[in-house]
Write a protein that holds these residues in place. Structure first.
Motif, short mmCIF file in Angstrom:
data_model
loop_
_atom_site.label_atom_id
_atom_site.label_comp_id
_atom_site.label_asym_id
_atom_site.label_seq_id
_atom_site.Cartn_x
_atom_site.Cartn_y
_atom_site.Cartn_z
N SER A 8 0.86 -1.19 0.00
CA SER A 8 0.00 0.00 0.00
C SER A 8 0.89 1.23 0.00
CB SER A 8 -0.85 0.04 1.27
OG SER A 8 -1.60 -1.13 1.38
N SER A 19 -2.53 -2.96 4.54
CA SER A 19 -3.77 -2.21 4.34
C SER A 19 -4.21 -1.55 5.63
CB SER A 19 -4.87 -3.14 3.84
OG SER A 19 -4.52 -3.67 2.60
N SER A 22 -2.09 1.53 6.27
CA SER A 22 -2.42 2.66 5.39
C SER A 22 -3.80 3.22 5.74
CB SER A 22 -2.29 2.29 3.92
OG SER A 22 -3.04 1.15 3.63
N ALA A 23 -4.72 2.36 6.18
CA ALA A 23 -6.04 2.85 6.61
C ALA A 23 -5.89 3.72 7.86
CB ALA A 23 -6.98 1.69 6.89
N LEU A 28 -4.65 7.99 0.97
CA LEU A 28 -4.24 6.71 0.38
C LEU A 28 -4.00 6.86 -1.11
CD1 LEU A 28 -4.22 3.50 1.03
CD2 LEU A 28 -6.38 3.53 -0.21
N THR A 30 -2.73 3.98 -2.94
CA THR A 30 -3.02 2.67 -3.52
C THR A 30 -3.01 1.60 -2.43
OG1 THR A 30 -2.35 1.13 -5.28
CG2 THR A 30 -0.59 2.21 -4.07
N ASP A 31 -3.76 0.55 -2.66
CA ASP A 31 -3.81 -0.57 -1.74
C ASP A 31 -3.49 -1.82 -2.55
OD1 ASP A 31 -4.39 -1.47 0.92
OD2 ASP A 31 -6.24 -2.36 0.18
N ASP A 32 -2.69 -2.69 -2.03
CA ASP A 32 -2.37 -3.98 -2.67
C ASP A 32 -1.26 -3.91 -3.73
OD1 ASP A 32 -2.81 -6.65 -2.32
OD2 ASP A 32 -4.10 -6.84 -4.07
N GLN A 87 -10.26 1.77 -3.20
CA GLN A 87 -10.85 0.69 -2.43
C GLN A 87 -9.77 0.05 -1.56
OE1 GLN A 87 -13.43 -2.63 -4.19
NE2 GLN A 87 -11.71 -3.74 -3.31
N GLN A 88 -10.15 -0.32 -0.37
CA GLN A 88 -9.21 -1.03 0.50
C GLN A 88 -9.80 -2.36 0.90
OE1 GLN A 88 -7.73 1.66 3.79
NE2 GLN A 88 -5.91 0.76 2.83
N LYS A 89 -8.93 -3.33 1.10
CA LYS A 89 -9.38 -4.62 1.60
C LYS A 89 -8.87 -4.78 3.02
CE LYS A 89 -8.28 -6.51 -2.65
NZ LYS A 89 -7.82 -7.66 -3.45
N LEU A 90 -9.79 -4.97 3.95
CA LEU A 90 -9.39 -5.10 5.36
C LEU A 90 -9.94 -6.39 5.95
CD1 LEU A 90 -10.07 -1.47 6.66
CD2 LEU A 90 -7.85 -2.47 6.11
#
Lengths: 314, 99
Positions: free
Chosen positions: A120, A140, A143-144, A153, A155-157, A177-180
């Motif tokens: 991220s 993630s 970064s969140a 943010l 970028t995530d991933d 979009q974030q994946k948590l």
């Protein structure tokens, strides 16, 4: 259905598939020359048979990569310009999109000379900081936590790296979009019933983060590897510098889908790219121990460190 | 110190294939595809590596280095041999011994 123009990783994508995760281009251009990558649907079964690859599921030939996923379909990524998808009948659309957004886009980047790191990135005082690490290392979540403290943010991933005319490494925005995972939602006091689960990862949730997404490219100042040691006795967060050859190893290790780099004959490109990156940015390692939710403690540690750099104190 | 000397002036050395090579801030860095090991040859080591892109006798290599680095051939030889031995042990160069 008309194809839609999207923006991600510094590229413009024209897709026949609806990709709700991605940013739609507002002033979509009618000039085909502005499109970097086409994402199309086609029947690839005959071509897959013609390639005659035996039991292989990933095959590369002449600047293109072809792969097959049991319950998703067949995917062909050509010359950095085109993703052709043949979804398996009754395949879950979310699952097909996971492969387009992940593996396919990363392969497009490799073919175009953009380095995809697995991690991220956020913006602190006008500079990008990337957090890399293995799955579950807390990229993630960190970064969140930074975003919730006002550091947007990027970028995530997948962190997409290119170079500007002056040779500086640049991070392009991914998508908002974030994946948590569940424990991170708990740590942030978020309610899981408000979010959709990411396919096949039932305790991982897709969080729309438009409100804290940074939409422009930013020069990269540092890369930090997250190194969790949950079994160790809880100690304060450690930040150590990584030097020399260990930097090369760290960057190769955290290249997204790195096995596909070698498979496409791009190992020398990757090695040159990480050597160049090693010589131009700070590379460190953040170690946390114990099993507590420490994201906010890490935020303090990182922002303290970054601020020190600005004031040129040791 | 010359009792364990392995290389003769007439032996020929050359880069082995199968390594990734790059530059990191002025130093030559390498990775062996076979072993996954990383190496930093430094700047002088990097120059030696470049010279070994073609097969050379050790005498020929020492000649070039001695003139480029402005040192006498014996001193150069004494410094180059351990480096070449190390590279050979790590499988980074091929050595053709002159019988």
């Amino acid at each position: 259905m008309l194809p839609v123009q999207y923006e991600a990783y510094g590229l413009r994508w024209l897709s026949q598939f609806q990709m709700p995760e991605l940013q739609i281009v507002q002033n979509s251009s009618q000039d085909a020359g502005d499109i970097d990558v086409h994402i199309q649907s086609a029947d690839l079964t005959t071509l897959w048979e013609a390639w005659d690859v035996g039991n292989e599921n990933f095959v590369s030939r002449d600047g293109s990569l072809f792969f097959r996923i049991e319950d998703a379909g067949i995917f062909l990524i050509e010359q950095g310009r085109r993703i052709i998808v043949n979804p398996k009948q009754d395949a879950d659309e979310k699952k097909v999109r996971l492969f387009i957004l992940g593996t396919c886009m990363a392969v497009i980047m490799m073919q175009r000379g953009i380095l995809p790191l697995h991690g991220s990135a956020v913006v602190i005082d006008g500079w990008a900081y990337a957090f890399v690490g293995h799955s579950g290392a807390g990229k993630s979540t960190l970064s969140a936590a930074l975003a919730s403290r006002g550091y947007p943010l990027l970028t995530d991933d997948v962190v997409a790296l290119t170079w500007d005319a002056g040779g500086r490494a640049i991070v392009s925005p991914g998508y908002p979009q974030q994946k948590l995972w569940q424990p991170s939602l708990d740590g942030f006091g978020m309610k899981e019933e408000n979010y959709a689960t990411v396919h096949a990862e039932i305790t991982k949730y897709a969080i729309p983060v438009q409100h804290y997404f940074h939409e422009r490219s930013v020069p990269l100042a540092g890369i930090f590897e997250l190194n969790p040691k949950p079994d160790d006795v809880r100690k304060p967060i450690q930040l150590t510098q990584v030097h020399g050859l260990e930097r090369l190893h760290l960057l190769c290790t955290h290249t997204f889908r790195s096995t596909l780099v070698a498979r496409q004959g791009l190992a020398q490109w990757l090695f040159e790219t990480v050597s160049r990156l090693s010589a131009s940015v700070e590379i460190g390692r953040l170690t946390r121990s114990g099993s507590d939710f420490t994201a906010f403690e890490m935020v303090e540690r990182i922002t303290d460190h970054v601020r020190k750099g600005v004031h040129t104190e040791q | 110190m010359k009792s364990t000397k392995q290389f003769d002036w007439k032996d020929r050395v050359k880069q082995k294939e199968g390594n990734l090579v790059s530059d990191m801030g002025g130093e030559k860095v390498m990775m062996s595809i076979q072993s996954g090991k990383y190496y930093n040859l430094g700047s002088t080591g990097g120059r030696i590596w470049e010279l070994l892109s073609q097969e050379r006798t050790i005498a020929g290599l020492v000649d070039v280095l001695a003139s480029e680095y402005e040192i006498d051939a014996d001193t150069c030889h004494a410094q180059v041999i351990p480096f070449l031995e190390h590279m050979s042990r790590e499988g980074l160069i091929d050595v053709v011994y002159e019988d």
